[in-house]
Scaffold this motif. Structure first.
Motif, PDB file in Angstrom:
ATOM      1  N   ARG B  63      -4.074   9.374   1.632  1.00 55.15           N
ATOM      2  CA  ARG B  63      -2.677   9.714   1.921  1.00 55.15           C
ATOM      3  C   ARG B  63      -2.433   9.881   3.420  1.00 55.15           C
ATOM      4  NH1 ARG B  63       0.226  14.245  -1.588  1.00 55.15           N
ATOM      5  NH2 ARG B  63       0.085  12.524  -3.038  1.00 55.15           N
ATOM      6  N   THR B  66      -2.783   6.604   5.411  1.00 57.99           N
ATOM      7  CA  THR B  66      -1.616   5.733   5.221  1.00 57.99           C
ATOM      8  C   THR B  66      -0.442   6.214   6.063  1.00 57.99           C
ATOM      9  OG1 THR B  66      -2.330   5.315   2.964  1.00 57.99           O
ATOM     10  CG2 THR B  66      -0.054   4.756   3.493  1.00 57.99           C
ATOM     11  N   HIS B 122       1.555   0.536  -0.133  1.00 65.15           N
ATOM     12  CA  HIS B 122       0.805   0.903  -1.339  1.00 65.15           C
ATOM     13  C   HIS B 122       0.590  -0.294  -2.264  1.00 65.15           C
ATOM     14  CE1 HIS B 122       0.751   5.011  -0.280  1.00 65.15           C
ATOM     15  NE2 HIS B 122       2.001   5.306  -0.583  1.00 65.15           N
ATOM     16  N   ASP B 126      -2.279  -2.526  -0.444  1.00 65.61           N
ATOM     17  CA  ASP B 126      -3.413  -1.839  -1.076  1.00 65.61           C
ATOM     18  C   ASP B 126      -3.647  -2.286  -2.514  1.00 65.61           C
ATOM     19  OD1 ASP B 126      -3.513  -0.509   1.251  1.00 65.61           O
ATOM     20  OD2 ASP B 126      -2.711   1.378   0.522  1.00 65.61           O
ATOM     21  N   ALA B 133       1.636   3.900  -7.327  1.00 63.33           N
ATOM     22  CA  ALA B 133       2.428   4.069  -6.102  1.00 63.33           C
ATOM     23  C   ALA B 133       3.537   5.099  -6.334  1.00 63.33           C
ATOM     24  CB  ALA B 133       3.022   2.731  -5.670  1.00 63.33           C
ATOM     25  N   GLU B 136       2.026   8.462  -6.148  1.00 55.27           N
ATOM     26  CA  GLU B 136       1.674   8.767  -4.756  1.00 55.27           C
ATOM     27  C   GLU B 136       2.916   9.162  -3.953  1.00 55.27           C
ATOM     28  OE1 GLU B 136      -1.244   9.017  -3.410  1.00 55.27           O
ATOM     29  OE2 GLU B 136      -0.467   9.338  -1.382  1.00 55.27           O
TER      30      GLU B 136
END
Lengths: 247, 167
Positions: B63, B66, B122, B126, B133, B136
């Protein structure tokens, strides 16, 4: 117009696990059944196997990287983390307050400000902070508790037209421009309850943080700030502060 | 934080390379990735409340890396530096993606609305599912879908401008 070449971004197949999941496999996280399924995919997938090999190589993928130097940098940053104020600071406060009052009482009369053209309304500079919670938002007060990742909307009152920016002061003393993102400032008209476009998202640095709405009437000064034992902003600009307790 | 030097070193050996490789993929330049590794690792140590919980530690690492990298890409001053530092050789150590496409994508991530950029990282970079996502980002799966659609439309519309900025 040809558009963006999305194919150039494709690295692994549509059935491949996410990088996050491959990292979990690398770290040995997850249930055994999950790990077995991931491992089975990796064993049969050249691209994911290559990704796992890179993860396994760690810092060695880039020979120029010196792991010890990075770790030393980490320790240095940790040592620079909030230092405690010396105990004698409290003895200085009354003396500074007295000196400040003396200077204030002897100050010359302020020069008359020339007011830029444009509409005016009664009232002063103000900023309210709203935290987005799902589809609604709640108004917060200065000093409230916030969390990393919180999304904030700012609504401001401007007594005059002028340049506006929002600056932040992190607990560690770093100053950054929080808004706008794409330009140093935005020129706005006078008016109440102006919602600033785009939400701010709080980063993960914890501690007490200050957001400052910086407003420079007209077009003479630029709403910029710097760190100097607090948030110090350009002369000729007004600042409204809002404190965040980030935990 | 209450960690000994040896504990910090052990955590760094585990998570430091993950931060570095991820930052290198996102930022495209080794020195920026090294800076990110140190800064993110310190933030992870400050954010985590249980250093023995590797699941949580890994989540913080993902987290914070990113967000840090996205902020670097979106920061106006940093962005011009990133655009000047192509670093395709360094980035190619961790990704097979075309360096020029990544440069253009960074310009698009900087120009697009923040939530669209985050969803794009995301899912599109990723390879996260929309559900993961959504978890997240703390939003619904449908909202992630909308953000991605919007980002794709934005990218197709502004690809030319982004390529100019990236070159």
């Amino acid at each position: 117009m040809s558009g963006f070449d999305w194919a150039a971004l494709e690295e692994r197949g549509p059935d491949c696990p996410a990088e996050f999941d491959l990292e979990r496999l690398h770290l040995g996280l997850g249930e055994p059944a999950q790990r077995s399924a991931l491992q089975a995919h990796v064993d049969g997938c050249e691209d994911c196997a290559a990704h796992m090999a890179r993860l396994g190589a760690g810092f060695d993928i880039a020979p120029e990287v010196d792991e010890r130097a990075l770790l030393a940098g980490v320790r240095r940053r940790m040592d620079e983390a909030p230092r405690r104020a010396p105990w004698w600071r409290w003895l200085l406060l009354p003396a500074l307050a007295a000196a400040g009052f003396a200077v204030w009482s002897l100050r010359p009369a302020p020069p008359v400000e020339t007011v830029p053209d444009g509409p005016r309304f009664k009232g002063g500079l103000a900023m309210t902070v709203h935290r987005q919670v799902g589809l609604r938002s709640e108004q917060m007060v200065s000093g409230d508790r916030f969390a990393p990742g919180d999304r904030l909307r700012l609504v401001i009152d401007l007594p005059l037209p002028g340049r506006v920016a929002v600056w932040g002061l992190e607990a560690g003393g770093a100053v950054y421009r929080a808004w706008p993102f794409e330009s140093p400032w935005v020129e706005l008209p006078a008016g109440r309850k102006q919602a600033l476009p785009e939400a701010l998202e709080l980063d993960d640095a914890l501690g007490r943080e200050v957001l400052g709405l910086v407003f420079c009437p007209g077009d003479r000064a630029e709403p910029t700030c710097e760190a100097a034992d607090g948030l110090v902003c350009a002369a000729g600009c007004e600042v409204v502060r809002f404190e965040l307790d980030k935990r | 934080m209450g960690l000994t030097g040896e504990q910090i070193a052990r955590l760094f050996r585990t998570f430091g390379p993950l931060i570095f490789q991820r930052a290198l993929r996102l930022l495209g330049h080794r020195e920026d990735a090294e800076e990110a590794t140190q800064e993110v690792f310190v933030r992870v140590l400050r954010a985590a409340d249980d250093y023995d919980d590797r699941e949580k530690m890994h989540h913080w690492v993902y987290r914070i890396t990113t967000r840090y990298c996205l902020n670097q890409i979106r920061d106006r001053k940093r962005r011009s530096a990133l655009m000047q530092q192509h670093g395709p050789r360094a980035a190619s150590l961790v990704t097979r993606r075309s360096p020029s496409a990544m440069m253009t994508l960074r310009a698009l991530l900087a120009m697009a609305p923040e939530d669209q950029a985050q969803a794009a990282v995301h899912v599109l970079l990723d390879g996260m599912s929309r559900s993961d996502a959504a978890e997240e980002m703390g939003i619904s799966r449908r909202k992630v879908g909308r953000l991605l659609d919007d980002f794709r439309a934005f990218a197709d519309r502004h690809a030319g401008t982004a390529e100019e900025r990236a070159s």
